[in-house]
Design an enzyme around this catalytic site. Structure first.
Site: not given
Ligand code: CO8
Length: 260
Positions: A66, A111, A114, A134
């Site tokens: 997400a 997500g 999922e 999460e």
């Molecule tokens: N949301 C928004 N932006 C994201 C996300 C995300 N999930 N993942 C990556 N990005 C963005 C980064 O912010 C970055 O943008 P910017 O350059 O503008 O800062 C760009 O994508 C590239 O990402 P990274 O620089 O972080 O790339 P890395 O190679 O260093 O890392 C990772 C890759 C490991 C995938 C890292 O980006 C990460 O940990 N991302 C988040 C993963 C995560 O926690 N996902 C779960 C999210 S919660 C969810 O999915 C369900 C929530 C439950 C529902 C809630 C309802 C309200």
């Protein structure tokens, strides 16, 4: 079909849908979810679509979850509505009356994992990483993950994945049982297309009913499941595909299914 965050192309019976926000690792915001739902509704009506492949744009991510930035400052009721919106969207994908294959080309987190779990078959590149992180954000998986993952791999394995928030390799997920195949990164779409072509050559009406029966089995009592299976089997005897399948067997030729 015209979308801002999705790309769609169809080649014969096989469609490929690409989640296209590579600058955010294809993270799911409300716009992506709304477009995915709208896509699913339109795809249901697309007569010549027999297999859908879902993948992510770019070389790094299927879907990194997400959109975390869009969740900052959400009220509890807004968060609940966001969760319900995603569940509704993924339910619509799961209920598509044809096979849906996830081609997981990189991170499939939260997500994204999922979304893959709402597909029928999961292929993963050897570079893919799965996880439900999460809890690292003070949240729980709420795009269907706490329901679909234990149904797919069992409660004990699902608890460890949800409670640890760790990332898992594609090979580990194959071992856990929810990834069907792990393939070389460059070969991912080719390998997916091989299975897609096989499925597309089979009877679409039979696959639609088989999918309905398989999925219902997780929701209803087994006796109801048996009854429904028999009813769906009976329905197929009203179809041209069934007549063609039997005739082709008797005439020792390959069946050509019209999907009727
Ligand atoms: N949301 C928004 N932006 C994201 C996300 C995300 N999930 N993942 C990556 N990005 C963005 C980064 O912010 C970055 O943008 P910017 O350059 O503008 O800062 C760009 O994508 C590239 O990402 P990274 O620089 O972080 O790339 P890395 O190679 O260093 O890392 C990772 C890759 C490991 C995938 C890292 O980006 C990460 O940990 N991302 C988040 C993963 C995560 O926690 N996902 C779960 C999210 S919660 C969810 O999915 C369900 C929530 C439950 C529902 C809630 C309802 C309200």
């Amino acid at each position: 079909m015209n979308f801002e965050t999705l790309l769609y192309q169809q080649d014969g019976f096989i469609g490929t849908l690409t989640i296209n926000r590579p600058q955010a690792l294809n993270a799911l915001n409300k716009q992506v979810l709304a477009e995915l739902k709208s896509f699913a509704m339109q795809a249901r009506q697309t007569k010549d679509l027999r297999v859908l492949i879902i993948t992510g744009a770019g070389d790094k991510a299927f879907v990194a979850g997400a959109d975390i930035k869009s969740m900052q400052g959400m009220s509890p009721s807004e968060a609940q509505a966001f969760s319900l919106m995603a569940q509704d969207t993924f339910n619509a994908i799961e209920a598509l009356p044809f096979a849906v294959i996830a081609a997981v080309n990189g991170f499939a987190l939260g997500g994204g994992c999922e979304l893959a779990l709402s597909c029928d078959v999961i292929f993963a590149s050897e570079k893919a990483k799965f996880g439900l992180p999460e809890v690292t954000l003070g949240l729980l998986p709420s795009f269907g993950g706490t329901q679909r993952l234990p149904r797919a791999i069992g409660l004990y394995k699902a608890r460890e994945i949800v409670f640890s928030g760790d990332f898992y390799t594609a090979a580990a997920c194959k071992e856990l049982g929810f990834v069907n195949h792990v393939v070389a990164h460059e070969e991912l779409l080719n390998e997916v297309e091989k299975l897609a072509c096989t499925i597309a050559s089979r009877s679409p009406v039979a696959i639609g009913r088989a999918k309905q029966s398989l999925n219902a089995g997780f929701e209803i009592h087994i006796d109801e499941g048996f009854k429904q299976e028999a009813a769906l089997f009976g329905e197929l005897f009203n179809t041209e595909d069934h007549k063609e399948g039997i005739a082709a067997f008797i005439e020792k030729r390959k069946a050509t299914f019209a999907g009727k």
